[in-house]
Design a protein around this motif. Structure first.
Motif, short mmCIF file in Angstrom:
data_model
loop_
_atom_site.label_atom_id
_atom_site.label_comp_id
_atom_site.label_asym_id
_atom_site.label_seq_id
_atom_site.Cartn_x
_atom_site.Cartn_y
_atom_site.Cartn_z
N MET A 59 0.78 -1.24 -0.09
CA MET A 59 0.01 -0.16 0.13
C MET A 59 0.92 1.19 0.03
O MET A 59 0.62 2.18 -0.55
CB MET A 59 -0.85 -0.14 1.10
N ILE A 60 2.01 1.38 0.57
CA ILE A 60 2.66 2.35 0.74
C ILE A 60 3.42 2.47 -0.52
O ILE A 60 3.61 3.59 -1.11
CB ILE A 60 3.92 2.16 1.81
N LEU A 61 4.14 1.47 -1.25
CA LEU A 61 4.76 1.52 -2.50
C LEU A 61 4.03 2.02 -3.57
O LEU A 61 4.09 2.82 -4.25
CB LEU A 61 5.32 0.26 -2.81
N LEU A 62 2.54 1.53 -3.46
CA LEU A 62 1.71 1.77 -4.90
C LEU A 62 1.38 3.36 -4.54
O LEU A 62 1.17 4.25 -5.19
CB LEU A 62 0.51 1.09 -4.64
N GLY A 63 1.22 3.69 -3.06
CA GLY A 63 0.71 5.29 -2.80
C GLY A 63 1.98 6.14 -3.24
O GLY A 63 1.77 7.21 -4.10
N LEU A 64 3.01 5.71 -2.98
CA LEU A 64 4.21 6.82 -3.42
C LEU A 64 4.28 6.71 -5.02
O LEU A 64 4.79 7.69 -5.33
CB LEU A 64 5.60 6.02 -2.79
N GLY A 65 4.30 5.53 -5.68
CA GLY A 65 4.26 5.62 -7.12
C GLY A 65 3.36 6.40 -7.77
O GLY A 65 3.41 7.01 -8.54
N GLN A 66 1.94 6.37 -7.39
CA GLN A 66 0.86 7.18 -7.86
C GLN A 66 1.32 8.79 -7.75
O GLN A 66 1.11 9.61 -8.40
CB GLN A 66 -0.60 6.70 -7.28
N GLY A 67 1.77 9.08 -6.33
CA GLY A 67 1.99 10.44 -6.14
C GLY A 67 3.27 10.75 -6.88
O GLY A 67 3.13 12.13 -7.42
N ALA A 68 4.30 9.99 -7.13
CA ALA A 68 5.26 10.29 -8.23
C ALA A 68 4.81 10.61 -9.66
O ALA A 68 5.27 11.36 -10.47
CB ALA A 68 6.41 9.31 -8.14
N ALA A 69 3.95 9.85 -9.99
CA ALA A 69 3.38 9.70 -11.44
C ALA A 69 2.71 10.88 -11.72
O ALA A 69 2.92 11.70 -12.72
CB ALA A 69 2.48 8.34 -11.57
N ILE A 70 1.84 11.56 -10.78
CA ILE A 70 0.98 12.57 -10.91
C ILE A 70 1.82 13.95 -10.72
O ILE A 70 1.81 14.86 -11.69
CB ILE A 70 -0.20 12.74 -10.15
N SER A 71 2.83 14.00 -9.90
CA SER A 71 3.90 14.83 -9.86
C SER A 71 4.59 15.01 -11.17
O SER A 71 4.87 16.02 -11.74
CB SER A 71 4.92 14.77 -8.72
N LEU A 72 5.25 13.98 -11.89
CA LEU A 72 5.89 14.06 -13.09
C LEU A 72 5.15 14.27 -14.13
O LEU A 72 5.56 15.01 -15.02
CB LEU A 72 6.56 12.67 -13.25
N ALA A 73 3.69 13.81 -14.09
CA ALA A 73 2.88 14.38 -15.26
C ALA A 73 2.73 16.10 -15.38
O ALA A 73 2.72 16.76 -16.23
CB ALA A 73 1.51 13.61 -14.93
N MET A 74 2.58 16.58 -13.97
CA MET A 74 2.37 18.04 -14.08
C MET A 74 3.74 18.69 -14.22
O MET A 74 3.91 19.80 -14.80
CB MET A 74 2.11 18.45 -12.59
N LEU A 75 4.75 18.06 -13.97
CA LEU A 75 6.23 18.46 -14.13
C LEU A 75 6.37 18.61 -15.69
O LEU A 75 7.12 19.66 -16.07
CB LEU A 75 7.15 17.80 -13.36
N PHE A 76 6.17 17.66 -16.52
CA PHE A 76 6.33 17.42 -17.72
C PHE A 76 5.55 18.47 -18.51
O PHE A 76 6.04 19.11 -19.74
CB PHE A 76 6.01 16.22 -18.31
N ILE A 77 4.28 18.90 -17.95
CA ILE A 77 3.49 19.99 -18.56
C ILE A 77 4.26 21.20 -18.48
O ILE A 77 4.48 22.05 -19.39
CB ILE A 77 2.23 19.76 -17.87
N VAL A 78 4.75 21.54 -17.44
CA VAL A 78 5.20 22.69 -17.04
C VAL A 78 6.67 23.17 -18.02
O VAL A 78 6.85 23.96 -18.36
CB VAL A 78 5.42 22.94 -15.51
#
Length: 84
Positions: free
Chosen positions: A29-48
């Protein structure tokens, strides 16, 4: 023995035992939560990083989110019954 224990009883032996399987569940649960948080952060970073200014960032973000919300998962697409 309890079938479904909502609250743990400190005097009950079966509530005091921990399943080795439960500790692995929390780790996943911790690993999947960290992975999802990293994915949305990277998606927003790539847009910027891709956009030249705030206007282009807004257009790119709305396009990316619109496509993401309108595209169904592969198993739920309307043409899935016809492709097998």
């Amino acid at each position: 023995m309890h079938r479904v224990a909502i609250f743990t009883d400190p005097e009950c032996r079966c509530c005091q035992r921990r399943s080795p399987r439960a500790s692995g569940t929390y780790l996943w649960m911790i690993l999947l939560g960290l992975g999802q948080g990293a994915a949305i952060s990277l998606a927003m970073l790539f847009i910027v990083l891709r956009a030249a200014d705030s206007r282009h960032a807004a257009q790119l973000s709305s396009m990316a989110q619109g496509v993401g919300y309108l595209s169904p998962p592969p198993g739920l697409s309307p043409w899935a019954p016809f492709t097998s």
